[in-house]
Design an enzyme around this catalytic site. Structure first.
Site, mmCIF file in Angstrom:
data_model
loop_
_atom_site.group_PDB
_atom_site.id
_atom_site.type_symbol
_atom_site.label_atom_id
_atom_site.label_comp_id
_atom_site.label_asym_id
_atom_site.label_seq_id
_atom_site.Cartn_x
_atom_site.Cartn_y
_atom_site.Cartn_z
ATOM 1 N N LYS A 1 -6.255 21.373 -29.538
ATOM 2 C CA LYS A 1 -6.705 22.241 -30.634
ATOM 3 C C LYS A 1 -7.942 21.672 -31.311
ATOM 4 O O LYS A 1 -8.917 22.376 -31.522
ATOM 5 C CB LYS A 1 -5.595 22.408 -31.677
ATOM 6 C CG LYS A 1 -4.199 22.600 -31.105
ATOM 7 C CD LYS A 1 -4.001 23.949 -30.490
ATOM 8 C CE LYS A 1 -2.933 23.942 -29.420
ATOM 9 N NZ LYS A 1 -1.597 24.215 -29.775
ATOM 10 N N TRP B 1 8.888 23.242 -32.736
ATOM 11 C CA TRP B 1 8.210 23.843 -31.583
ATOM 12 C C TRP B 1 9.257 23.996 -30.466
ATOM 13 O O TRP B 1 9.890 22.991 -30.089
ATOM 14 C CB TRP B 1 7.089 22.897 -31.162
ATOM 15 C CG TRP B 1 6.206 23.359 -30.059
ATOM 16 C CD1 TRP B 1 5.630 24.589 -29.913
ATOM 17 C CD2 TRP B 1 5.754 22.572 -28.948
ATOM 18 N NE1 TRP B 1 4.846 24.612 -28.790
ATOM 19 C CE2 TRP B 1 4.910 23.389 -28.181
ATOM 20 C CE3 TRP B 1 5.976 21.258 -28.539
ATOM 21 C CZ2 TRP B 1 4.290 22.941 -27.010
ATOM 22 C CZ3 TRP B 1 5.358 20.803 -27.387
ATOM 23 C CH2 TRP B 1 4.525 21.634 -26.637
HETATM 24 N N1 PLP Z 1 3.198 19.935 -30.196
HETATM 25 C C1 PLP Z 1 3.128 21.026 -30.947
HETATM 26 C C2 PLP Z 1 3.867 21.067 -32.234
HETATM 27 C C3 PLP Z 1 2.364 22.115 -30.535
HETATM 28 O O1 PLP Z 1 2.304 23.209 -31.301
HETATM 29 C C4 PLP Z 1 1.669 22.041 -29.308
HETATM 30 C C5 PLP Z 1 0.901 23.183 -28.825
HETATM 31 O O2 PLP Z 1 1.205 24.312 -28.997
HETATM 32 C C6 PLP Z 1 1.767 20.858 -28.570
HETATM 33 C C7 PLP Z 1 2.532 19.830 -29.046
HETATM 34 C C8 PLP Z 1 1.104 20.624 -27.245
HETATM 35 O O3 PLP Z 1 -0.113 21.103 -27.004
HETATM 36 P P1 PLP Z 1 -0.870 20.829 -25.636
HETATM 37 O O4 PLP Z 1 0.112 20.429 -24.600
HETATM 38 O O5 PLP Z 1 -1.544 22.109 -25.316
HETATM 39 O O6 PLP Z 1 -1.832 19.727 -25.913
#
Ligand code: PLP
Length: 393
Positions: free
Chosen positions: A243, A127
């Protein structure tokens, strides 16, 4: 002062969202953004979340500050959801954070505080926000090979060869399930081998789990992480509720640190200290919804049922797309789409092919050819399949 600032590189996915919005074509398809959407293209509020909001509205009597670590009931519920029976409370320190991003950020800061010389090993690819946060904080990082571009599966031999170089005290960042951006995941025997490597080398795992329940099921998606938790003395977990509860904008997540019972209180205090330095009290609304849902058997059952519908819907789309591609391409070279799990699959297209999909077909993918399965529906699957073959992927 402010005049000396240089423009920051634009977030590629957010930039793509803007481009999509500006595209006047009526039949354009957005497979870029990493948000779940149902067949109508809507990111719904889950039934249990709506019900919990009603309960909360009726019962909440104050909006005064929570503790720096967030609501202890939320932290306990999250530890239970993620870890199950794999670790006892005497080993767990945890704080609520603004989403999974906040959990990752606090984890990286914790690593920097505890072991400034440690290298964080990241999958190639990972990511992009992992990389930018580590860079921003000046934490040393190194990539390990992960994805085989030909088979579009995990190149486990290469991964283990790279990880053989970790030093005691280094941190290995793994995706708990539904790897973003590739969709390719470790099998349980592979998790086992990773646990053995960590034991042998003294490296510490950090697990980012942002899609629990989107892959093979709530318990199945946490199985690798639990295996490591039961075997290794220390581990960091960044968990997101964005999610699996569909509460993206509520910014709900948790950072969990597993450690020996002796230093647990100091670890807990350090996590709370880090929250204080960065934002004081973590957001509470989403955390309270999660706590209500996980603590109420009927709401929990309904949440799990809806999450399961979401998961099975994405699996069905994967199968439909793999079949449509087989038909359009006359080969089964896209079979990997049905093997991948979660919202994403990396198609393995060149940047030029991704650009042609956008320009000639109005189909938006991230530049690395990551596609969001949840952006599809029964009508658009064959359209995508024909376009993929037309641009020569
Ligand atoms: N880690 C990964 C691999 C992700 O794909 C995401 C969201 O896209 C996140 C963490 C963090 O998501 P959030 O900060 O929206 O809870």
């Amino acid at each position: 002062m402010l005049g000396s600032l240089k423009p920051q590189p634009a977030d590629k996915i957010l930039a793509l969202m803007g481009e999509f919005r500006a595209d006047p074509r009526k039949d354009k398809i957005d497979l870029g953004v990493g948000v779940y959407r149902n067949a109508e293209g809507v990111t719904p509020i889950m039934r249990a979340v709506k019900a919990a909001e009603k309960l909360l509205w009726e019962s909440e009597t104050t909006k005064t500050y929570t503790g720096l670590a967030g609501d202890p009931a939320f932290n306990a519920a999250m530890a239970d959801l993620v870890l199950g029976e794999a670790a006892g409370a005497e080993r767990i320190a945890s704080v609520a954070t603004p989403g999974g991003t906040g959990a990752c950020r606090q984890a990286f800061e914790l690593i920097r505080m505890a072991a400034p010389a440690a290298t964080v090993w990241v999958s190639d690819p990972t990511w992009p926000n992992h990389l930018s946060m580590l860079r921003h904080l000046g934490v040393p990082m190194r990539p390990y090979r992960y994805f085989d571009a030909d088979s579009r599966a995990v190149d486990f031999a290469a991964m283990m060869a790279d990880l053989a170089q970790v030093r005691a005290g280094d941190v290995v960042l793994l995706h708990g399930c539904c790897h973003n951006p590739t969709g390719a995941n470790l099998t349980l025997p592979e998790w086992q081998a990773v646990a053995e490597l960590m034991e042998r080398t003294g490296a510490i795992p950090m697990i980012d789990i942002a899609y629990q329940g989107f892959g093979d099921g709530l318990e199945e998606d946490a199985a690798g992480l639990r295996l490591l938790a039961a075997r290794l003395p220390e581990m960091l977990i960044a968990a997101s509720c964005s999610k699996n509860f569909g509460i993206y904008r509520e910014r709900t997540g948790a950072l969990i640190a597993l450690c020996d019972p002796a230093p647990r209180e100091v670890v807990q205090g350090t996590l709370a200290h880090l929250n204080r330095q960065n934002f004081s009290f973590p957001p509470d609304h989403g955390a309270r919804l999660v706590t209500i849902i996980l603590g109420d058997p009927a709401l929990r059952a309904d949440w799990q049922a809806e999450l399961e519908e979401v998961r099975l819907g994405m699996l069905a789309l994967r199968r439909q797309l793999a079949e449509a591609l087989q038909e359009a391409a006359g080969s089964d070279r896209f079979g990997f789409i049905a093997q991948h799990r979660g919202m994403f699959s990396r198609l393995g297209a060149t940047p030029e092919q991704v650009e042609r999909l956008k320009r000639e077909h109005g189909i938006y993918l991230v530049g690395d050819s990551r596609l969001n399965i949840a952006g599809l529906n029964a009508r658009t699957v064959p359209i995508l399949a024909r376009a993929v073959v037309a641009v020569g992927i």
